[in-house]
Motif scaffolding. Structure first.
Motif, PDB file in Angstrom:
ATOM      1  N   ASN A  94       0.830  -1.445   0.111  1.00 27.84           N
ATOM      2  CA  ASN A  94      -0.018   0.184  -0.018  1.00 27.84           C
ATOM      3  C   ASN A  94       0.871   1.148  -0.037  1.00 27.84           C
ATOM      4  N   HIS A  98       0.801   4.265  -2.560  1.00 25.44           N
ATOM      5  CA  HIS A  98       0.654   5.608  -2.484  1.00 25.44           C
ATOM      6  C   HIS A  98       1.602   6.445  -2.888  1.00 25.44           C
ATOM      7  N   GLY A 145      -9.484  14.900  -8.671  1.00 30.37           N
ATOM      8  CA  GLY A 145      -9.571  13.694  -7.856  1.00 30.37           C
ATOM      9  C   GLY A 145      -9.942  12.459  -9.127  1.00 30.37           C
ATOM     10  N   THR A 146     -10.912  12.847  -9.829  1.00 28.56           N
ATOM     11  CA  THR A 146     -11.374  11.794 -10.785  1.00 28.56           C
ATOM     12  C   THR A 146     -10.178  11.602 -11.733  1.00 28.56           C
ATOM     13  N   ARG A 149      -7.853   9.293 -10.186  1.00 31.62           N
ATOM     14  CA  ARG A 149      -8.266   7.757 -10.059  1.00 31.62           C
ATOM     15  C   ARG A 149      -8.247   6.990 -11.358  1.00 31.62           C
ATOM     16  N   ARG A 153      -5.827   4.018 -12.223  1.00 25.59           N
ATOM     17  CA  ARG A 153      -6.465   2.526 -12.445  1.00 25.59           C
ATOM     18  C   ARG A 153      -5.754   2.004 -13.781  1.00 25.59           C
ATOM     19  N   ASP A 159      -7.133   0.919  -7.680  1.00 26.71           N
ATOM     20  CA  ASP A 159      -7.933   1.887  -7.313  1.00 26.71           C
ATOM     21  C   ASP A 159      -7.247   2.393  -5.831  1.00 26.71           C
ATOM     22  N   PRO A 160      -6.703   3.537  -5.838  1.00 23.47           N
ATOM     23  CA  PRO A 160      -6.208   4.055  -4.557  1.00 23.47           C
ATOM     24  C   PRO A 160      -7.298   4.172  -3.519  1.00 23.47           C
ATOM     25  N   ASN A 161      -8.396   4.119  -3.725  1.00 19.27           N
ATOM     26  CA  ASN A 161      -9.559   4.401  -2.658  1.00 19.27           C
ATOM     27  C   ASN A 161     -10.098   2.871  -2.324  1.00 19.27           C
ATOM     28  N   GLU A 162      -9.440   1.877  -2.951  1.00 14.14           N
ATOM     29  CA  GLU A 162      -9.724   0.595  -2.469  1.00 14.14           C
ATOM     30  C   GLU A 162      -8.812  -0.473  -2.296  1.00 14.14           C
TER      31      GLU A 162
END
Length: 208
Positions: A94, A98, A145-146, A149, A153, A159-162
């Motif tokens: 992780n 990041h 942000g979009t 993301r 991907r 996905d950095p949020n998952e």
């Protein structure tokens, strides 16, 4: 994907009423491997490791008490080793993600035009015509942000949020190893003096 009666995923808004009434949904189970991989790996490792150890001790003629004591010690040591290793591994993974996301964020800030063109290239690769791809890239790039993301991907495959949870992965590995390592100990724990494994087509049975 047909939905079973046991576990119905949350339906997507795109799923039609008729499809929902028929038991179908766009929802999916978690396939990221955040807990499944360490669980399977831990269980198999615990079973094979302790079964091999106990079989070796039993073949050497040691007492059942010694077999149980050694098997329990191996279970505890292996479980904490597997859990800690999985936690550290997922944490490091992780952190690497990041770091790469931070690099991509800098690229988006310093070279917005080039990054937008890169986005358009992704959309063209998915079959959009050049004009549509350019409009899509412009729309996505308006939200940093979009855009981040989507770039993450496409370039990193994540996905950095998952991202998977290190704690969940570590606990899953620890518990699975413990359960797997407990199986070859069961005959001795119930008072059987010898372990003999007989494998048939569906499961493993332990006999005296």
């Amino acid at each position: 994907m047909q939905v079973s009666d046991e576990k119905t995923p949350k339906p997507s808004e795109a799923t039609g009423t008729a499809a929902l009434m028929a038991g179908w949904s766009h929802g999916h189970r978690d396939v990221s491997g955040g807990w499944l991989r360490p669980t399977v790996f831990g269980a198999v490792d615990g079973l094979v490791t302790n079964a091999s150890l106990i079989a070796g001790l039993g073949g050497g003629g040691v007492s059942p008490h010694t077999v149980v004591l050694t098997g329990v010690a191996a279970l505890v040591a292996g479980a904490f080793s597997m859990g800690t290793g999985e936690y550290v591994s997922v944490t490091n993974q992780n952190e690497l993600v990041h770091a790469e996301v931070a690099l991509e964020r800098k690229m988006l800030a310093q070279f917005p035009a080039a990054e937008e063109e890169e986005l358009a290239g992704y959309f063209r690769a998915y079959g959009a015509d050049p004009d549509t791809a350019a409009r899509m890239a412009t729309a996505v790039s308006q939200d940093p942000g979009t855009a981040l993301r989507v770039h993450t991907r496409e370039e990193l495959g994540v996905d950095p949020n998952e991202l998977p949870s290190p704690v969940l992965a570590g606990l899953a590995s620890l518990l699975a190893f413990s359960l797997g390592a407990l199986v070859p100990l069961l005959p001795y724990l119930v008072g059987l003096p010898v372990l003999t494994a007989k494998v048939d087509s569906s499961f493993c049975r332990f006999w005296v």
